[in-house]
Design a protein around this motif. Structure first.
Motif, PDB file in Angstrom:
ATOM      1  N   UNK A 124       0.852  -1.172   0.000  1.00 25.76           N
ATOM      2  CA  UNK A 124       0.000   0.000   0.000  1.00 25.76           C
ATOM      3  C   UNK A 124       0.892   1.227   0.000  1.00 25.76           C
ATOM      4  N   UNK A 125       0.664   2.136  -0.943  1.00 26.41           N
ATOM      5  CA  UNK A 125       1.587   3.261  -1.038  1.00 26.41           C
ATOM      6  C   UNK A 125       0.988   4.490  -1.665  1.00 26.41           C
ATOM      7  N   UNK A 126       1.783   5.556  -1.658  1.00 29.61           N
ATOM      8  CA  UNK A 126       1.421   6.809  -2.300  1.00 29.61           C
ATOM      9  C   UNK A 126       2.624   7.367  -3.037  1.00 29.61           C
ATOM     10  N   UNK A 127       2.373   8.171  -4.070  1.00 26.86           N
ATOM     11  CA  UNK A 127       3.465   8.663  -4.905  1.00 26.86           C
ATOM     12  C   UNK A 127       3.157  10.072  -5.394  1.00 26.86           C
ATOM     13  N   UNK A 128       4.200  10.857  -5.565  1.00 24.54           N
ATOM     14  CA  UNK A 128       4.107  12.147  -6.250  1.00 24.54           C
ATOM     15  C   UNK A 128       5.281  12.231  -7.220  1.00 24.54           C
ATOM     16  N   UNK A 129       4.970  12.424  -8.504  1.00 21.04           N
ATOM     17  CA  UNK A 129       6.012  12.459  -9.529  1.00 21.04           C
ATOM     18  C   UNK A 129       5.473  13.236 -10.722  1.00 21.04           C
ATOM     19  N   UNK A 130       6.276  13.359 -11.771  1.00 25.66           N
ATOM     20  CA  UNK A 130       5.843  13.996 -13.014  1.00 25.66           C
ATOM     21  C   UNK A 130       6.147  13.056 -14.166  1.00 25.66           C
ATOM     22  N   UNK A 131       5.349  13.172 -15.232  1.00 25.55           N
ATOM     23  CA  UNK A 131       5.427  12.241 -16.348  1.00 25.55           C
ATOM     24  C   UNK A 131       5.381  13.018 -17.659  1.00 25.55           C
ATOM     25  N   UNK A 132       6.225  12.635 -18.615  1.00 23.11           N
ATOM     26  CA  UNK A 132       6.193  13.227 -19.947  1.00 23.11           C
ATOM     27  C   UNK A 132       4.846  12.939 -20.598  1.00 23.11           C
ATOM     28  N   UNK A 133       4.232  13.956 -21.235  1.00 19.00           N
ATOM     29  CA  UNK A 133       2.875  13.834 -21.761  1.00 19.00           C
ATOM     30  C   UNK A 133       2.852  13.981 -23.278  1.00 19.00           C
ATOM     31  N   UNK A 134       1.928  13.252 -23.917  1.00 21.13           N
ATOM     32  CA  UNK A 134       1.730  13.395 -25.356  1.00 21.13           C
ATOM     33  C   UNK A 134       0.860  14.610 -25.695  1.00 21.13           C
ATOM     34  N   UNK A 135       0.117  15.132 -24.714  1.00 18.76           N
ATOM     35  CA  UNK A 135      -0.826  16.224 -24.966  1.00 18.76           C
ATOM     36  C   UNK A 135      -0.256  17.588 -24.584  1.00 18.76           C
ATOM     37  N   UNK A 136       0.734  17.611 -23.710  1.00 19.29           N
ATOM     38  CA  UNK A 136       1.383  18.855 -23.281  1.00 19.29           C
ATOM     39  C   UNK A 136       2.799  18.472 -22.868  1.00 19.29           C
ATOM     40  N   UNK A 137       3.505  19.369 -22.196  1.00 16.18           N
ATOM     41  CA  UNK A 137       4.867  19.018 -21.803  1.00 16.18           C
ATOM     42  C   UNK A 137       4.891  17.884 -20.778  1.00 16.18           C
ATOM     43  N   UNK A 138       4.071  18.013 -19.719  1.00 20.80           N
ATOM     44  CA  UNK A 138       4.102  17.012 -18.655  1.00 20.80           C
ATOM     45  C   UNK A 138       2.773  17.023 -17.908  1.00 20.80           C
ATOM     46  N   UNK A 139       2.568  16.005 -17.083  1.00 15.15           N
ATOM     47  CA  UNK A 139       1.489  16.035 -16.090  1.00 15.15           C
ATOM     48  C   UNK A 139       2.029  15.487 -14.780  1.00 15.15           C
ATOM     49  N   UNK A 140       1.401  15.858 -13.683  1.00 15.84           N
ATOM     50  CA  UNK A 140       1.826  15.358 -12.375  1.00 15.84           C
ATOM     51  C   UNK A 140       1.045  14.102 -12.031  1.00 15.84           C
ATOM     52  N   UNK A 141       1.710  13.191 -11.367  1.00 19.42           N
ATOM     53  CA  UNK A 141       1.115  11.927 -10.939  1.00 19.42           C
ATOM     54  C   UNK A 141       1.129  11.918  -9.415  1.00 19.42           C
ATOM     55  N   UNK A 142      -0.016  12.198  -8.803  1.00 20.85           N
ATOM     56  CA  UNK A 142      -0.138  12.224  -7.351  1.00 20.85           C
ATOM     57  C   UNK A 142      -1.296  11.328  -6.960  1.00 20.85           C
ATOM     58  N   UNK A 143      -1.018  10.285  -6.204  1.00 21.60           N
ATOM     59  CA  UNK A 143      -2.100   9.366  -5.834  1.00 21.60           C
ATOM     60  C   UNK A 143      -1.592   8.186  -5.046  1.00 21.60           C
TER      61      UNK A 143
END
Length: 200
Positions: A175-194
């Motif tokens: 069981x875990x949680x994460x905060x990171x950023x990911x390269x996106x095909x629709x814009x420069x990036x999106x954040x991954x928080x969950x």
């Protein structure tokens, strides 16, 4: 004192159509070369890993602008402070390079057209190991920056927290949680928080 690891991973992802003339299935190929040094065979381990990720779309229109290679270079140190617990530091540089003709406009979908190369950098420091014979803990906090050549950049705190329960020596619930950023095909990036729940 010296370990060499070689491997590869292949993944095929089947995506539903965004429209009648777009086929979003893609293939990911991830070879890996790793070297681990343990000076004196003791409590310190130093790992260097190179693992490129080649992403190839099956649709010809999409592949012209979205095929890419992510060159992931990682340097990690593990210092065993207790018999089953280590302090870990990690730095990774993951240049993203699009392979196709970035002048292609495609069929008007927002993901087509010019995509921007970047040089994401992540650094993190943390602790991982066993709390008891059944429970494990991983805590990491660090800094990340995306370094796109133009447009918006991510710059800020990244991290991960995970609790693991070992049901048997070969079965684990995490069981875990994460905060990171990911390269996106629709814009420069999106954040991954969950959060996530995983069974191995």
């Amino acid at each position: 004192p010296f370990t060499l690891s070689l491997g590869t991973a292949y993944k095929r992802s089947l995506k539903p159509y965004e429209s009648a003339d777009e086929h979003w299935s893609w293939n990911s190929i991830r070879p890996k070369v790793g070297i681990t040094l343990r000076p004196g065979g003791g409590m310190l381990a130093i790992e260097t890993i190179y693992q490129p990720n080649v992403i190839l779309f099956e649709d010809e229109n999409i592949s012209q602008s979205l095929n890419k290679v992510v060159h992931e270079l990682t340097l990690r140190t593990l210092w065993q402070v207790f018999p089953k617990t280590s302090v870990v530091s990690q730095v990774s540089l993951s240049p993203v390079r699009y392979m196709g003709d970035q002048s292609v406009a495609g069929n008007g979908s927002p993901v087509f057209g010019k995509h921007i190369n970047s040089n994401p950098l992540r650094s993190a420091f943390g602790l991982q190991g066993l709390l008891t014979a059944r429970f494990g803990l991983s805590l990491f906090v660090g800094y990340g920056a995306s370094f796109y050549k133009t447009g918006d950049d991510f710059e800020g705190v990244i991290g991960k927290a995970e609790v693991a329960y070992y049901i048997t020596p070969t079965a684990t619930v995490k069981l875990g949680g994460i905060r990171d950023f990911v390269d996106s095909f629709y814009s420069n990036y999106y954040t991954n928080t969950g959060g996530y729940l995983k069974y191995d």
